[in-house]
Write a protein that holds these residues in place. Sequence first.
Motif, short mmCIF file in Angstrom:
data_model
loop_
_atom_site.label_atom_id
_atom_site.label_comp_id
_atom_site.label_asym_id
_atom_site.label_seq_id
_atom_site.Cartn_x
_atom_site.Cartn_y
_atom_site.Cartn_z
N GLU A 144 0.83 -1.21 0.00
CA GLU A 144 0.00 0.00 0.00
C GLU A 144 0.87 1.26 0.00
N ILE A 145 1.98 1.21 0.74
CA ILE A 145 2.91 2.35 0.73
C ILE A 145 3.52 2.51 -0.65
N ALA A 146 3.91 1.38 -1.25
CA ALA A 146 4.52 1.41 -2.58
C ALA A 146 3.57 2.01 -3.60
N GLU A 148 1.19 4.12 -2.99
CA GLU A 148 0.99 5.53 -2.67
C GLU A 148 2.12 6.41 -3.22
N VAL A 149 3.37 5.93 -3.09
CA VAL A 149 4.51 6.76 -3.52
C VAL A 149 4.98 6.43 -4.94
N GLY A 150 4.43 5.35 -5.52
CA GLY A 150 4.80 5.01 -6.88
C GLY A 150 6.18 4.43 -7.02
N ILE A 151 6.61 3.68 -6.00
CA ILE A 151 7.94 3.05 -5.99
C ILE A 151 7.76 1.57 -5.68
N GLN A 152 8.56 0.73 -6.31
CA GLN A 152 8.45 -0.70 -6.09
C GLN A 152 8.68 -1.04 -4.62
N LYS A 153 7.92 -2.00 -4.11
CA LYS A 153 7.99 -2.31 -2.68
C LYS A 153 9.37 -2.83 -2.27
N GLU A 154 10.05 -3.54 -3.19
CA GLU A 154 11.39 -4.03 -2.87
C GLU A 154 12.35 -2.87 -2.62
N ASP A 155 12.19 -1.79 -3.40
CA ASP A 155 13.06 -0.62 -3.23
C ASP A 155 12.75 0.09 -1.92
N ILE A 156 11.49 0.09 -1.53
CA ILE A 156 11.11 0.74 -0.27
C ILE A 156 11.69 -0.03 0.92
N VAL A 157 11.58 -1.35 0.89
CA VAL A 157 12.14 -2.17 1.97
C VAL A 157 13.64 -1.95 2.08
N TYR A 158 14.32 -1.93 0.95
CA TYR A 158 15.77 -1.73 0.94
C TYR A 158 16.14 -0.36 1.50
N ALA A 159 15.39 0.68 1.12
CA ALA A 159 15.68 2.04 1.57
C ALA A 159 15.44 2.19 3.07
N LEU A 160 14.33 1.64 3.54
CA LEU A 160 14.03 1.72 4.97
C LEU A 160 15.07 0.99 5.80
N ASP A 161 15.52 -0.15 5.29
CA ASP A 161 16.54 -0.92 5.99
C ASP A 161 17.86 -0.16 6.02
N ALA A 162 18.17 0.58 4.96
CA ALA A 162 19.45 1.27 4.84
C ALA A 162 19.59 2.40 5.86
N ILE A 163 18.48 3.02 6.24
CA ILE A 163 18.58 4.17 7.15
C ILE A 163 18.45 3.78 8.61
N GLN A 164 18.25 2.48 8.89
CA GLN A 164 18.12 2.06 10.28
C GLN A 164 19.48 2.01 10.96
#
Length: 258
Positions: A144-146, A148-164
């Motif tokens: 649902e987030i993907a 909303e922002v128009g970005i693939q969910k795999e990229d979102i998971v990777y990005a969120l993990d990178a900033i933790q």
Amino acid sequence: MALNKVEICGVNTSRLPILSEEEKTELFRRIKQGDKEARELYIKGNLRLVLSVIKRFSNSSEAADDLFQIGCIGLMKAIDNFDTTLNVKFSTYAVPMIIGEIRRYLRDNNSIRVSRSLRDTAYKAIFARENYVKNHLKEPTIAEIAQEVGIQKEDIVYALDAIQSPMSLYEPVYTEGGDTLYVMDQISDRKNREENWIEDLSLQEAMGRLGERERHIIELRFFEGKTQMEVAGEIGISQAQVSRLEKNALRSMKSYLS
């Protein structure tokens, strides 16, 4: 990072005021009416919270003054967003806010740099998630987030993990009645939940000497792999009580087995 300084950011920490419960209630009443002076007084009366939080980051290379300033931002956000109608102490609500603000600062200034594009993706996802929760009163899925922002969910998971930022299993997350709960208490162990315990028959004998509730907690925690929070919800007591009973039970079992 020097935390034994008497003065941080021009604030004499040895002379910080301590507010009574009556003063806190009255100041918050005035704050809700837009009284800026009351807000300043409430901030000064809770700066000790910020000091107690930045001590957790004593291993950081950041200056205490910088962390104190960032912690004060978290404190102000907590004051502005605190709901006085909830049966929760302000400190219980404010401490995670202060910690989160400092962690975001350390994350964004980490020596291991995350690319700008990854950070942008992560922040878009976080913003979309906050809006979704506000509008739908529930947590969105990654899909649902993907969308909303128009970005693939795999990229979102990777990005969120990178900033933790990495967190120690022994990081304290909550204190109730003198009992501290740690990150490791929130984690279930599903890989080794039975293999290392059930083979030892003497363990069953040790468990048989426990009270019914303590034995039930041990079974849920170590045989079914549930977290303390899950156990608390199932048997209807607080997580701090689960932690206390679990420690007492393990201490009793250890004494019997030794």
